[in-house]
Enzyme design. Structure first.
Site, PDB file in Angstrom:
ATOM      1  N   ASP A  40       0.852  -1.192   0.000  1.00 26.23           N
ATOM      2  CA  ASP A  40       0.000   0.000   0.000  1.00 26.23           C
ATOM      3  C   ASP A  40       0.886   1.239   0.000  1.00 26.23           C
ATOM      4  O   ASP A  40       1.460   1.597   1.020  1.00 26.23           O
ATOM      5  CB  ASP A  40      -0.894  -0.078   1.250  1.00 26.23           C
ATOM      6  CG  ASP A  40      -1.686   1.192   1.501  1.00 26.23           C
ATOM      7  OD1 ASP A  40      -1.767   2.036   0.586  1.00 26.23           O
ATOM      8  OD2 ASP A  40      -2.228   1.324   2.619  1.00 26.23           O
ATOM      9  N   ASN A  42       0.049   4.455  -0.514  1.00 28.42           N
ATOM     10  CA  ASN A  42      -0.465   5.742  -0.019  1.00 28.42           C
ATOM     11  C   ASN A  42      -1.123   5.653   1.353  1.00 28.42           C
ATOM     12  O   ASN A  42      -1.767   6.599   1.806  1.00 28.42           O
ATOM     13  CB  ASN A  42      -1.426   6.374  -1.038  1.00 28.42           C
ATOM     14  CG  ASN A  42      -2.682   5.533  -1.243  1.00 28.42           C
ATOM     15  OD1 ASN A  42      -2.844   4.485  -0.601  1.00 28.42           O
ATOM     16  ND2 ASN A  42      -3.553   5.981  -2.127  1.00 28.42           N
ATOM     17  N   ASP A  44      -3.717   4.051   2.558  1.00 29.13           N
ATOM     18  CA  ASP A  44      -5.174   4.046   2.742  1.00 29.13           C
ATOM     19  C   ASP A  44      -5.709   2.653   3.096  1.00 29.13           C
ATOM     20  O   ASP A  44      -6.927   2.443   3.121  1.00 29.13           O
ATOM     21  CB  ASP A  44      -5.888   4.595   1.491  1.00 29.13           C
ATOM     22  CG  ASP A  44      -5.701   3.697   0.281  1.00 29.13           C
ATOM     23  OD1 ASP A  44      -4.937   2.706   0.370  1.00 29.13           O
ATOM     24  OD2 ASP A  44      -6.315   3.981  -0.762  1.00 29.13           O
ATOM     25  N   ASP A  48      -1.767  -0.802  -3.891  1.00 30.40           N
ATOM     26  CA  ASP A  48      -1.882   0.001  -5.107  1.00 30.40           C
ATOM     27  C   ASP A  48      -0.652  -0.190  -5.994  1.00 30.40           C
ATOM     28  O   ASP A  48       0.311  -0.856  -5.612  1.00 30.40           O
ATOM     29  CB  ASP A  48      -2.104   1.480  -4.746  1.00 30.40           C
ATOM     30  CG  ASP A  48      -1.109   1.959  -3.692  1.00 30.40           C
ATOM     31  OD1 ASP A  48       0.078   1.617  -3.809  1.00 30.40           O
ATOM     32  OD2 ASP A  48      -1.539   2.655  -2.729  1.00 30.40           O
ATOM     33  N   ASP A 226      -8.833 -14.304 -18.012  1.00 25.72           N
ATOM     34  CA  ASP A 226      -9.789 -14.731 -16.990  1.00 25.72           C
ATOM     35  C   ASP A 226     -10.929 -15.531 -17.631  1.00 25.72           C
ATOM     36  O   ASP A 226     -11.460 -15.145 -18.677  1.00 25.72           O
ATOM     37  CB  ASP A 226     -10.356 -13.463 -16.326  1.00 25.72           C
ATOM     38  CG  ASP A 226     -11.216 -13.764 -15.114  1.00 25.72           C
ATOM     39  OD1 ASP A 226     -10.674 -14.321 -14.151  1.00 25.72           O
ATOM     40  OD2 ASP A 226     -12.413 -13.436 -15.142  1.00 25.72           O
ATOM     41  N   GLU A 287      -6.795 -18.955 -18.092  1.00 29.73           N
ATOM     42  CA  GLU A 287      -7.425 -19.523 -16.911  1.00 29.73           C
ATOM     43  C   GLU A 287      -8.586 -20.350 -17.431  1.00 29.73           C
ATOM     44  O   GLU A 287      -9.680 -19.840 -17.680  1.00 29.73           O
ATOM     45  CB  GLU A 287      -7.962 -18.442 -15.955  1.00 29.73           C
ATOM     46  CG  GLU A 287      -8.476 -19.084 -14.660  1.00 29.73           C
ATOM     47  CD  GLU A 287      -9.729 -18.460 -14.055  1.00 29.73           C
ATOM     48  OE1 GLU A 287      -9.997 -18.735 -12.876  1.00 29.73           O
ATOM     49  OE2 GLU A 287     -10.448 -17.722 -14.740  1.00 29.73           O
TER      50      GLU A 287
HETATM   51  C1  GLC Z   1     -11.767 -15.954 -12.251  1.00 34.19           C
HETATM   52  C2  GLC Z   1     -11.019 -15.155 -11.212  1.00 34.19           C
HETATM   53  C3  GLC Z   1     -11.898 -15.007 -10.008  1.00 34.19           C
HETATM   54  C4  GLC Z   1     -13.147 -14.273 -10.424  1.00 34.19           C
HETATM   55  C5  GLC Z   1     -13.827 -14.968 -11.580  1.00 34.19           C
HETATM   56  C6  GLC Z   1     -14.851 -14.098 -12.223  1.00 34.19           C
HETATM   57  O1  GLC Z   1     -12.022 -17.251 -11.849  1.00 34.19           O
HETATM   58  O2  GLC Z   1      -9.806 -15.765 -10.931  1.00 34.19           O
HETATM   59  O3  GLC Z   1     -11.254 -14.335  -8.975  1.00 34.19           O
HETATM   60  O4  GLC Z   1     -14.026 -14.202  -9.351  1.00 34.19           O
HETATM   61  O5  GLC Z   1     -12.930 -15.290 -12.601  1.00 34.19           O
HETATM   62  O6  GLC Z   1     -14.211 -13.082 -12.962  1.00 34.19           O
END
Ligand code: GLC
Length: 566
Positions: A40, A42, A44, A48, A226, A287
């Site tokens: 972090d 800054n 908060d 970041d 993703d 993924e």
């Molecule tokens: C992937 C990400 C996960 C997210 C999901 C929806 O599995 O790793 O964190 O919740 O996609 O985007």
């Protein structure tokens, strides 16, 4: 036998120049930064980009090749940034585009590559297209960019099909028309704040090609894609049928209508052509949760993406025979497509492996658990599992904090929890906050050096003792184990890229294999075993006894991995 090698191997380069070897990604160790929880800058209480940038020298010294950053884009944070409202803007809580630019620049100057997260399956419900689609009503052409459908039943009061959200509950939410009457439903495989794009619409495909170019022009070295298995849905959005409803991983023949449809591969062929236009081998990693490693291999055919996460490996218990089987299957699945195998033990969606492996011997290890188990055993196995992973041929992923041996925080108070899947009953996940607690850098301080303020998820009081500061220089620490392992991996010609391991005979529960000039022995059982030393001792996951001469019998302790030079 100490954990560490007495004399460093020659060949470790401390030259910070970027690595220009072709195929850098074939053996890269890629470190996942979860920006909320890394550093972090800054004060908060929220991590970041400036915080990440300042800590880059730590990652260079750790010895990783690349950094993958989870999403930092403009987002209402309904799913910790995996709900993107603007793919070309940084969320103010993480900084600005200038911060991203500085981070990429500094990383490159340190010889680190940068991989950013791309979220193409869904946007945020606050994305401009979706907001306009709702505001403009049923005839809005923008609705075609998502999946809007009338409901079933006399008044459209039932969802259009039987699909369920990965986070639990129906995968559909009903809209209200501008005149206040109940309207159509829209599809969201995840939270209601994450409407799924319709990838049959050319504007969606165009937009993502443009987003890829935006970040490639910014200088990133690659993308983590993703939900790469989810973009294309079966025509007509057919019911899955009650029995199959929770078959989230699909079937071996691609039989689930919302995941792992063959049509996704055409998208990745187009993306590969874009990546290949840029110099320096820009990559993409999928993924893709698929039912088999063979189906995962489809994503990394030579004209598609470069890597895919090996979730079969991540899901395997700490058990010799099961590990050997998944290693063999993974290597065999990648060989015909020529892609590197990848290995991963932890990420921001699963319980940290130091906790997953903390259960009784031989017990299955679910990817999500709230049971802290036996911490000592869990850490011992986690260290052994890491040395096994880093000895395997291909590329490996390390999730921030695993190099500190962090356990999952299993006792977060419910009121501190933020994961949307926790609030949607019966979801696939639900306990993901426990692996997302900000990591400790120093022994003392309000947030153990995470920042100067607090921390968005509470850190346990034991965190200071696990900090980078506490572990640095302690030869028996997990951090120093990772540093040594990564240095040896870089220097030893037998480690890194490859397509095979050679198994040697070993007692039940023990793995023994060689690679050129290198051997690895792993005892996954709770009892020590006696073996002949296959070579010269390099590194052990657990400090023990004296170093045996090659060929001499030695005792491989319970839950321990040892590396040898041949
Ligand atoms: C992937 C990400 C996960 C997210 C999901 C929806 O599995 O790793 O964190 O919740 O996609 O985007």
């Amino acid at each position: 036998m100490t954990q560490h090698l007495a004399a460093p191997l020659s060949g470790t380069s401390d030259d910070d120049a970027p690595d220009h070897r072709p195929g850098w990604w074939r053996d890269a160790v890629i470190y996942q930064v979860y920006p909320r929880s890394f550093a972090d800058g800054n004060g908060d209480g929220m991590g970041d980009l400036d915080g990440v940038r300042r800590r880059l020298p730590y990652l260079r010294d750790l010895g990783v090749d690349a950094v993958w950053l989870s999403p930092f884009y403009a987002s209402p944070q309904a799913d910790a940034g995996y709900d993107v409202a603007d793919y070309r803007a940084i969320d103010p809580m993480f900084g600005t585009l200038l911060d991203a630019d500085a981070l990429i620049h500094d990383a490159h100057a340190l010889g680190l590559r940068v991989i950013v997260d791309l979220v193409p399956n869904h946007s945020s419900s606050e994305h401009d297209w979706f907001r306009r689609a709702l505001r403009e009503g049923p005839d809005s052409p923008l609705r075609d960019r998502y999946h809007f459908r009338p409901g079933k039943g006399a008044d459209g009061e039932l969802p259009p099909n039987d699909w369920e959200s990965v986070f639990g509950g129906p995968a559909w939410t009903r809209t209200t028309d501008p005149d206040g009457t109940p309207g159509d439903w829209y599809l969201h495989l995840f939270a209601p704040e994450q409407p799924d794009f319709n990838w049959d619409h050319p504007a969606v495909a165009d937009e993502f090609r443009s987003i890829l170019r935006f970040w490639l022009d910014m200088g990133v070295d690659g993308f983590r894609v993703d939900v790469a298995h989810g973009l294309v849905k079966a025509p007509g959005l057919p019911d899955v049928g009650a029995a199959d409803r929770l078959r989230l991983l699909g079937t071996a023949d691609g039989g689930t209508p919302f995941f792992d449809q063959d049509g996704v591969h055409e998208i990745y062929r187009q993306w590969r052509r874009i990546l290949d236009e840029y110099p320096g081998e820009r990559i993409a990693v999928a993924e893709a949760w698929t039912p088999t490693v063979e189906r995962t291999a489809h994503y990394v055919r030579p004209d598609e993406l470069h890597q895919a996460f090996n979730f079969q490996y991540l899901s395997t218990s700490w058990e010799g025979a099961a590990l050997r089987e998944v290693i063999d299957l993974s290597l065999a699945a990648m060989r015909p497509v020529g892609a590197p195998a990848t290995w991963v033990l932890s990420n921001h969606d699963v319980t940290r492996h130091a906790t997953r492996f903390a259960g009784p011997s031989g017990a299955p290890t679910p990817t999500q658990t709230r049971d802290p188990g036996d911490r000592t055993v869990g850490l011992r196995r986690a260290r052994a599992a890491t040395l096994l992973m880093l000895a395997l041929p291909g590329s490996a992923y390390v999730y921030q904090g695993e190099e500190l041996g962090l356990p999952d925080v299993t006792d977060l108070p419910d009121e501190a929890r933020q994961d949307p899947s926790y609030f949607r009953a019966d979801g696939q996940d639900g306990f993901r906050d426990g692996c997302r607690v900000p990591i400790p850098w120093t022994r003392e301080g309000g947030s153990y050096g995470f920042g100067t303020g607090g921390s968005w998820l509470p850190q346990p009081p034991t965190w200071g003792g696990l900090s980078v500061e506490a572990q640095t220089g302690d030869p028996d620490s997990t951090l120093e184990l990772y540093r040594s392992a990564l240095a040896i991996r870089k220097a030893h010609p037998g480690l890194g890229a490859g397509t095979a391991v050679e198994w040697r005979d070993a007692p039940a529960g023990v793995l023994s294999f060689t690679r050129p000039g290198f051997a690895c022995t792993v005892n996954t059982t709770g009892t020590p075993v006696r073996l002949p030393a296959p070579g010269r001792f390099l590194l052990a996951s657990r400090p023990a006894g004296t170093e045996p001469a090659p060929g001499e019998e030695f005792e491989l302790p319970a839950d321990t991995t040892v590396w040898w030079s041949l």
